[in-house]
Design an enzyme around this catalytic site. Structure first.
Site, PDB file in Angstrom:
ATOM      1  N   SER D  61       0.797  -1.230   0.000  1.00 50.86           N
ATOM      2  CA  SER D  61       0.000   0.000   0.000  1.00 50.86           C
ATOM      3  C   SER D  61       0.828   1.277   0.000  1.00 50.86           C
ATOM      4  O   SER D  61       0.279   2.359  -0.220  1.00 50.86           O
ATOM      5  CB  SER D  61      -0.942   0.023   1.204  1.00 50.86           C
ATOM      6  OG  SER D  61      -1.938  -0.952   1.048  1.00 50.86           O
ATOM      7  N   LYS D  64       0.345   3.451  -2.918  1.00 50.42           N
ATOM      8  CA  LYS D  64      -0.901   4.204  -3.176  1.00 50.42           C
ATOM      9  C   LYS D  64      -0.669   5.702  -3.388  1.00 50.42           C
ATOM     10  O   LYS D  64      -1.285   6.289  -4.278  1.00 50.42           O
ATOM     11  CB  LYS D  64      -1.913   3.940  -2.057  1.00 50.42           C
ATOM     12  CG  LYS D  64      -2.580   2.566  -2.199  1.00 50.42           C
ATOM     13  CD  LYS D  64      -3.566   2.281  -1.078  1.00 50.42           C
ATOM     14  CE  LYS D  64      -4.230   0.934  -1.279  1.00 50.42           C
ATOM     15  NZ  LYS D  64      -4.334   0.145  -0.064  1.00 50.42           N
ATOM     16  N   TYR D 189      -2.352  -3.009 -10.885  1.00 51.89           N
ATOM     17  CA  TYR D 189      -2.370  -2.737  -9.434  1.00 51.89           C
ATOM     18  C   TYR D 189      -1.483  -3.723  -8.674  1.00 51.89           C
ATOM     19  O   TYR D 189      -0.705  -3.332  -7.801  1.00 51.89           O
ATOM     20  CB  TYR D 189      -3.818  -2.801  -8.923  1.00 51.89           C
ATOM     21  CG  TYR D 189      -3.937  -2.606  -7.440  1.00 51.89           C
ATOM     22  CD1 TYR D 189      -3.692  -1.349  -6.873  1.00 51.89           C
ATOM     23  CD2 TYR D 189      -4.277  -3.654  -6.589  1.00 51.89           C
ATOM     24  CE1 TYR D 189      -3.782  -1.159  -5.500  1.00 51.89           C
ATOM     25  CE2 TYR D 189      -4.371  -3.474  -5.221  1.00 51.89           C
ATOM     26  CZ  TYR D 189      -4.128  -2.222  -4.691  1.00 51.89           C
ATOM     27  OH  TYR D 189      -4.210  -2.038  -3.325  1.00 51.89           O
ATOM     28  N   TYR D 241      -4.522   3.686   7.624  1.00 48.83           N
ATOM     29  CA  TYR D 241      -5.738   2.885   7.804  1.00 48.83           C
ATOM     30  C   TYR D 241      -6.526   3.398   9.014  1.00 48.83           C
ATOM     31  O   TYR D 241      -6.637   4.604   9.210  1.00 48.83           O
ATOM     32  CB  TYR D 241      -5.380   1.404   7.999  1.00 48.83           C
ATOM     33  CG  TYR D 241      -4.523   0.826   6.904  1.00 48.83           C
ATOM     34  CD1 TYR D 241      -4.881   0.949   5.562  1.00 48.83           C
ATOM     35  CD2 TYR D 241      -3.354   0.141   7.200  1.00 48.83           C
ATOM     36  CE1 TYR D 241      -4.085   0.408   4.568  1.00 48.83           C
ATOM     37  CE2 TYR D 241      -2.566  -0.417   6.206  1.00 48.83           C
ATOM     38  CZ  TYR D 241      -2.945  -0.278   4.889  1.00 48.83           C
ATOM     39  OH  TYR D 241      -2.163  -0.822   3.913  1.00 48.83           O
ATOM     40  N   VAL D 259       1.416  -3.453   3.990  1.00 47.12           N
ATOM     41  CA  VAL D 259       1.521  -4.708   4.735  1.00 47.12           C
ATOM     42  C   VAL D 259       2.851  -5.417   4.497  1.00 47.12           C
ATOM     43  O   VAL D 259       3.153  -6.422   5.139  1.00 47.12           O
ATOM     44  CB  VAL D 259       0.355  -5.679   4.445  1.00 47.12           C
ATOM     45  CG1 VAL D 259      -0.955  -5.091   4.931  1.00 47.12           C
ATOM     46  CG2 VAL D 259       0.295  -6.047   2.983  1.00 47.12           C
TER      47      VAL D 259
END
Lengths: 305, 305, 305, 305
Positions: D61, D64, D189, D241, D259
């Site tokens: 992530s 992102k 992705y 998050y 992660v």
């Protein structure tokens, strides 16, 4: 019949250990979890009882069908429907899960606390004591037991600790669904939940819902058949909280449970059942009570499906 | 500086028509929607004002950072954190959307009503009037305005109509998160929301959060820097309701809005801002206020990101 | 009987204008919204039809009870129960509202798409074409119509546009509830939804559920009574989407609707009904179909409650 | 500086035991949970490193913000905003909790999987391999490391097991938010998530976000300052998050975790940080990484609040 009931009681004796009695007020927690009683009221007027059928317990949510019936009798089907919905919500009895948009009747039903509290306002009466008096009178009439009354210790405990119900009631008020003072409405609701009853009373009340409002012995019409069908249909889809679907499969008739341990079972056009066993499953339904009803349904082919 | 503020006021004059003033109590609905005032309190001690900056309005949710600060000062960071969480919930300020499982501090934050009501219980004081007196004294001290007081008409209206807040408070009580009488806590909370203030007061309060608790003029430390950072960080993530993410992009500093039309803006280590414009967007934030802050942020490069 | 059906058709002629035909694929949108047909299959073997009863339409969700039955027949009640739950979810048929924790069978039921897709995996067969062949064979057998087949145009459209079902299936896969390739399972599911049928076929299928698996004419037991009760009970609580509670009140027997406009009604121990009227209400149920069933239920006292 | 970093590494050595490495694919599970590396890239050009800073890990992530940046550069702020929202959702990174009504951009943000998948479609390129090539080129340019590439083993595992992401993507497609083939978008992705990187690369990328798009050494403007502020503001409110609010309090600057165990920290106008420590807390954030950043923030007064 008695032999069957006694067999069922015996077969279900070990179920209470699989659950727990309600503990949110001391009066409920103090009950013996191993009690198990059952009464059936048959079409031909026969009433059969077994086990701890004389045990008194408070109605708790089992009173909800009576609140709904009284609201139907005192207002009308349209008024009741305008205030509370009829769909299963997929939420437990005290769910507090309303979205940020305005709460509407479509979000609640008469078998969850929010809906039952709202329906108290539709009972006829200038004051809430008067409304409750009507509800108690109806409960006495349907059960044929003029002695039925509120268990004052339970009532006072409910009133003292009923903050989740206060939250639900203020939410109804905030969204304009009720307008009377919250504490007065709750006083009526808590008294209703605290009516002390036994399996025999429950079976007789259930029988009148089963016979669509006609007293099985006197044949006196106590309320219109369409009200009975309204209540029975609501019980079938929402009467056993989040275990309603499971109950439809394994037992198969309209029923209403309460955290006091009672279950009222209605076999339309055929019979009424009262069960008491205070140890509850995760949904808040009597563990042994559900099992006893499943066995009775199997033995007597009671499923309506 | 004054010229810039006046230009901004002029540029934002048409925004109020894109929103609506809060109407849930008549006192809020009666305000002129076209008012727009702004005050900035700069590092060097300069305070600049433009537009309707003398207009009084009630703090409403703008008081939440002060409740949080008072709770931090009177309890501790650990106690505050044990009671209310810090995550944005993705829910509007009065969201009623808690799951059926037990409500915990993790579900709420100090910038939504539920969290702010809970935090009132952590203010020091034997009684709720005493707790409120402390909060009012703090607000007066930070604003440097000893005249600040409750708008009694607004307070009484809030108290009369605040059923959603009653529902939230009873829910907190039902889950054991508060134990004092709900009406006493709400009395304190409603009074806090009803403190009458103007943009100048707000800018000065904001400035002390910006200077991490040190009075910009006297250099007196009024509260620990870590409390200021706690408040400012919370404002950055949750201060503008469901518009907090949008506000971070377009304006870019910690801020708190209230449905009275006020916004307090904190530019850490740099300045404080007070804005008033009562017409609100769908999130409950002042339409013209947000636009004015966006222009000011752009002109003075105030984004902290 | 015929006169009653024709009267009902005439009385319900204006209802289609209160809804809209499904439009998510062109094949469904092109249907005449004013069609209305009804067939009843009575205990004594009599089959009565009125209106547009010869009209063909695709089963869509009406096939879900058959998928459930085939899964029960090919696996077992325990296996089916271990995979999908039985509680009404309070969610529409394509709800996508699962919490962040692991999805489990308890969150779904056989009458929503997610549950029906999962159940396709429990049908016996080495390949999904084989599984579908079994399901089609069962549908032909219960309807007594060996000509029943897939509407290829509808099937291809479903496959092309069925992304919400793909999302549901991948979610099942992500949580380990299914393991076979998603497109193969969906191919079977989309074919099942696309079986072309008419009211007469539907009434006959319904009748076999009503007679608990026994063919009304030949008295041949086609499947165990307990499977029929499982299906019927599930229909009673979840068969009409978010209109299931309302349907229980106003009509009062197990039923399943589909967005193709069909409704299958099961009156246990008594009769089967097939209705077709493609204009749908907000829940996805046939507007005129529900009204026709309400009138029929009233006239023939069909409510089971 | 080095001494401080080494002290922090030493102080945080016991934190990995409080969490767990991600296990959803074997490649992530096989990592040594006790690794801990940190790199800071300072304003004056100094880059300091300590611990296991040479360790390679996949971005997951952490990519992102780069997807968001590339989408902003290739489309525009308005186009990005029209597709995905900016509010924290109060949901974990893979939340699957959309209501039954149509999914809209307002329900998602660029820092949750659904939003990042949607943003891949806004990267310029005739094909998804072309789009990914642009994203990889940008990542190489910002990190100053032309060797950065995809970890093929991780990529293939992600592709094989990424059914939750498939579900999210099909949901986006079902609601018309994306139109390209799902597998092609996900291929891009999954490759992006599988880019192998180390703390040093991460610190340099972070530094360019901190310097608002200007390369700290060459002073070359690589992208507009407003895009950097867009990304940084989004990280501040949603980057960690469901631990974003907590992180704002205890650390206090924009950051993004993955992660894989990496965290990219951005101190606007001041410095960039890269951390790696693969043991994760319940929110999916690196346990030791968050603790190391908290200590560094405290020691260097890095909180922006």
């Amino acid at each position: 019949m008695i032999a069957l009931l006694e067999q069922i009681i015996s077969d279900c004796a070990h179920y209470p250990s699989q659950g727990h009695v309600a503990t949110y007020i001391p009066e409920l927690a103090n009950v013996d979890p191993n009690k198990l009683g059952i009464v059936v009221s048959l079409e031909d007027g026969g009433v059969f009882a077994a086990g701890d059928y004389r045990e008194q317990f408070t109605m708790q949510s089992v009173v909800k069908p009576l609140i709904l019936l009284q609201a139907l009798m005192d207002s009308s089907i349209d008024t009741v429907r305008a205030l509370v919905g009829v769909e299963a919500t997929g939420k437990p009895f005290d769910a507090f899960n309303y979205s940020d948009q305005a709460l509407t009747g479509a979000h609640i039903n008469p078998m969850i606390n929010t809906g039952a509290i709202a329906l108290c306002t539709l009972i006829r009466g200038d004051t809430y004591p008067e409304k409750f008096a009507r509800l108690l009178a109806l409960t006495r009439k349907l059960s044929g037991n003029p002695e039925l009354d509120v268990d004052q210790a339970v009532f006072h405990s409910e009133k003292l600790t009923g903050n989740k119900n206060r939250a639900l009631a203020y939410m109804l008020k905030a969204y304009g669904m009720i307008s009377d003072p919250v504490e007065e409405i709750l006083d009526c609701y808590f008294r209703a939940c605290s009516i002390s009853i036994n399996c025999c009373d429950l079976a007789k009340i259930a029988h009148i819902f089963a016979s669509h409002g006609v007293h099985p012995a006197t044949k006196e019409p106590l309320f219109p058949a369409e009200y009975a069908k309204y209540v029975n249909a609501t019980l079938a889809t929402c009467g056993m909280y989040d275990g309603s679907g499971e109950f439809a499969l394994t037992v198969g008739f309209p029923a209403k449970s309460g955290v006091g341990g009672g279950i009222m079972g209605v076999i339309p056009r055929r019979m009424g059942i009262g069960v008491f066993a205070p140890s509850l499953d995760k949904h808040g339904n009597s563990v042994a009570g559900v099992q006893a009803l499943a066995r009775l349904s199997q033995a007597m082919d009671l499923s309506i499906y």
